[in-house]
Design an enzyme around this catalytic site. Structure first.
Site, PDB file in Angstrom:
ATOM      1  N   GLU A 151       0.799  -1.228   0.000  1.00 48.17           N
ATOM      2  CA  GLU A 151       0.000   0.000   0.000  1.00 48.17           C
ATOM      3  C   GLU A 151       0.836   1.284   0.000  1.00 48.17           C
ATOM      4  OE1 GLU A 151      -3.017  -0.128   2.974  1.00 48.17           O
ATOM      5  OE2 GLU A 151      -3.750  -2.057   2.300  1.00 48.17           O
ATOM      6  N   GLU A 171      -5.513  -8.796   1.234  1.00 46.44           N
ATOM      7  CA  GLU A 171      -6.141  -8.367   2.483  1.00 46.44           C
ATOM      8  C   GLU A 171      -7.634  -8.137   2.269  1.00 46.44           C
ATOM      9  OE1 GLU A 171      -4.407  -5.031   4.549  1.00 46.44           O
ATOM     10  OE2 GLU A 171      -2.391  -5.691   4.061  1.00 46.44           O
ATOM     11  N   ASN A 173      -5.583  -5.299  -1.786  1.00 45.56           N
ATOM     12  CA  ASN A 173      -6.075  -5.121  -0.411  1.00 45.56           C
ATOM     13  C   ASN A 173      -7.375  -4.357  -0.531  1.00 45.56           C
ATOM     14  OD1 ASN A 173      -3.665  -6.246   0.289  1.00 45.56           O
ATOM     15  ND2 ASN A 173      -2.828  -4.448   1.306  1.00 45.56           N
TER      16      ASN A 173
HETATM   17  C1  GCO Z   1      -3.836  -1.775   5.496  1.00 50.67           C
HETATM   18  C2  GCO Z   1      -2.725  -2.473   6.087  1.00 50.67           C
HETATM   19  C3  GCO Z   1      -3.046  -3.313   7.297  1.00 50.67           C
HETATM   20  C4  GCO Z   1      -4.157  -2.769   8.190  1.00 50.67           C
HETATM   21  C5  GCO Z   1      -5.498  -3.285   7.744  1.00 50.67           C
HETATM   22  C6  GCO Z   1      -6.630  -2.729   8.612  1.00 50.67           C
HETATM   23  O1  GCO Z   1      -4.383  -2.279   4.520  1.00 50.67           O
HETATM   24  O2  GCO Z   1      -4.129  -0.684   5.965  1.00 50.67           O
HETATM   25  O3  GCO Z   1      -2.151  -3.325   5.102  1.00 50.67           O
HETATM   26  O4  GCO Z   1      -1.804  -3.285   7.959  1.00 50.67           O
HETATM   27  O5  GCO Z   1      -3.963  -3.183   9.519  1.00 50.67           O
HETATM   28  O6  GCO Z   1      -5.759  -2.883   6.451  1.00 50.67           O
HETATM   29  O7  GCO Z   1      -6.616  -1.329   8.549  1.00 50.67           O
END
Ligand code: GCO
Length: 443
Positions: free
Chosen positions: A165, A350, A291
């Site tokens: 990200e 994610e 994600n």
């Molecule tokens: C993100 C990160 C994670 C977070 C999850 C929840 O996508 O922000 O990769 O580390 O903890 O998304 O916010």
């Protein structure tokens, strides 16, 4: 209706080094920007830090046993740069690599495919002191760090993700100040994006120069944006924000150029891009990690509600404990967008939700909201595969209740409940449901 997934579809869970490991000063690990950020008063809720987190650094065998009990076929984790190259560049700390060496061997012995993220935000503080991602040199230091990790683990790790990200690092770390290094209005946000993408390209070259057969990708948070109303200004505002979240990254990665329409609006000087950068960035990745959490509604800030048509979205939409709307259809939209870019392999790296859990007596933790969230998103994933999207795997965020950045330990995303006072792990109802989904390869 039961929706089946393809044979060989990978079922995993994801974590990140700073969020679960703890042991922040063990075996030669140096300070990261998040260790420093946590000590700025008021930046992290309750003054929480990742000093201990889930103590995964010492409990990794137990955590692999939990993964095995759930039937995971893959596990996404990140390597802490400050453990491996404590000075950011230069000498490699073999004791730091030893931890990941043991972890990878343990995963493989359990029949779990390692998915390794090289950078999940815990930049060595000493590099930040030299400008961090605001300067080009960090991109080259990142490539050298990648080569060191590949040299030690590349004989066993086949799935690599360079960055996690980059938008979050740039926007929350260098514009709003909500994340490390905590810069507010630095004006360097797009330089930070560019230098991370350059780091991705250079690290990809370093990984491919190592052992053969690697699948090299990048994990991006990609989100649709819906206009608050049909008003042209709302539509323009939503299109611009969606472009800055998605196309600003996907265009250089897949076509070696930033989007012209956004460049014109962003006013970012082309001088930040050195000759040759975009050729390095623009070699399409072997895989894309998506994600996905939610779709947000965007309205033009200059419009009053009385000046706009009726809202396009139900303002009372269902939200998670983060205040994020539950919008599973957006996952399908992002997956189809990636297919449109020609992504050869996609993983949902994610997807998950924070909700307050209900702890019953003994070992029962009820979390129906989380299970429902995961189920609805998995249905969208299955529909996307049926439509031809090359989705190869799904990683629930996250295995363990962990350090949720600026929210500290106040938000729980885990399939497994962690009592951070005792480090006791208790699989939640959603974990057992996920285990059954994996066993049936269907939702
Ligand atoms: C993100 C990160 C994670 C977070 C999850 C929840 O996508 O922000 O990769 O580390 O903890 O998304 O916010």
């Amino acid at each position: 209706m039961t929706r089946r997934f393809p044979e060989g579809f990978l079922w995993g869970a994801a974590t990140a080094s700073y969020q679960i490991e703890g042991a922040v000063a063990e075996d030669g690990r140096s300070e990261s920007v998040w260790d420093r950020f946590c000590r700025i008063p008021g930046r992290v809720l309750n003054g929480d830090t990742g000093d201990v987190a889930c103590d995964h650094y010492h409990r990794w065998r137990d955590d692999i046993r939990i993964m095995e009990d759930l039937g995971l076929s893959a596990y996404r984790f990140s390597v802490a740069w400050p453990r491996v190259v404590p000075q950011g560049r230069g000498p490699v700390n073999q004791a730091g690599l030893d931890f990941y060496d043991r972890l990878v061997d343990g995963l493989l012995e359990a029949g779990i495919e390692p998915f390794l993220t090289l950078f999940h935000w815990d930049l060595p503080q000493c590099l930040e002191d030299e400008g961090g991602w605001r300067v080009r040199g960090t991109a080259h230091a990142f490539a050298d760090y990648a080569a060191a990790v590949e040299s030690r683990l590349g004989d066993r790790v086949r799935h690599w993700l360079t960055l996690n990200e980059p938008w979050v690092v740039a926007h929350l770390g260098h514009r709003t100040g909500q994340h490390a290094p905590g810069l507010v209005g630095s004006g360097a946000e797009l330089d930070v994006v560019h230098h991370q993408l350059l780091g991705h390209g250079l690290a990809s070259q370093a990984l491919r120069a190592g052992h053969s057969g690697h699948e090299v990708g990048i994990a991006l948070n990609l989100e649709p944006r819906i206009p608050r109303s049909d008003h042209p200004l709302d539509r323009d505002a939503a299109a611009l924000e969606e472009g800055l979240m998605n196309r600003w990254f996907l265009d250089p990665l897949f076509s070696g150029r930033y989007p012209d329409d956004l460049l014109a609006i962003a006013g970012w000087p082309a001088s930040a891009v050195t000759e040759g950068d975009l050729e390095i960035i623009g070699r399409p990745p072997d895989s894309i990690g998506l994600n996905y959490y939610r779709t947000e509604v965007v309205g033009h800030p200059g419009l009053r509600d009385c000046d706009r048509p009726p809202p396009l979205q139900d303002p009372a939409a269902e939200v998670t404990e983060m205040g994020w709307p539950v919008t599973p259809e957006g996952l399908g939209a992002m997956l189809r967008m990636l297919e449109g870019y020609g992504a050869r392999a996609v993983y949902v790296t994610e997807n998950g939700a924070a909700y307050p859990d209900t702890i019953r007596g003994g070992d029962r933790v009820e979390d129906e909201d989380r299970r429902s969230y995961l189920e609805r998103h998995l249905v969208e994933a299955a529909k996307a595969i049926d439509d031809g999207v090359p989705l190869r795997g799904y990683f629930a965020w996250t295995l363990l209740d962990n350090f949720e950045w600026g929210f500290g330990y106040s938000r729980r995303f885990g399939l497994v409940h962690v009592d951070h006072a005792t480090q006791r792990r208790t699989p939640k109802a959603s974990a057992y449901w996920y285990r059954d989904v994996i066993a049936r390869n269907a939702v």
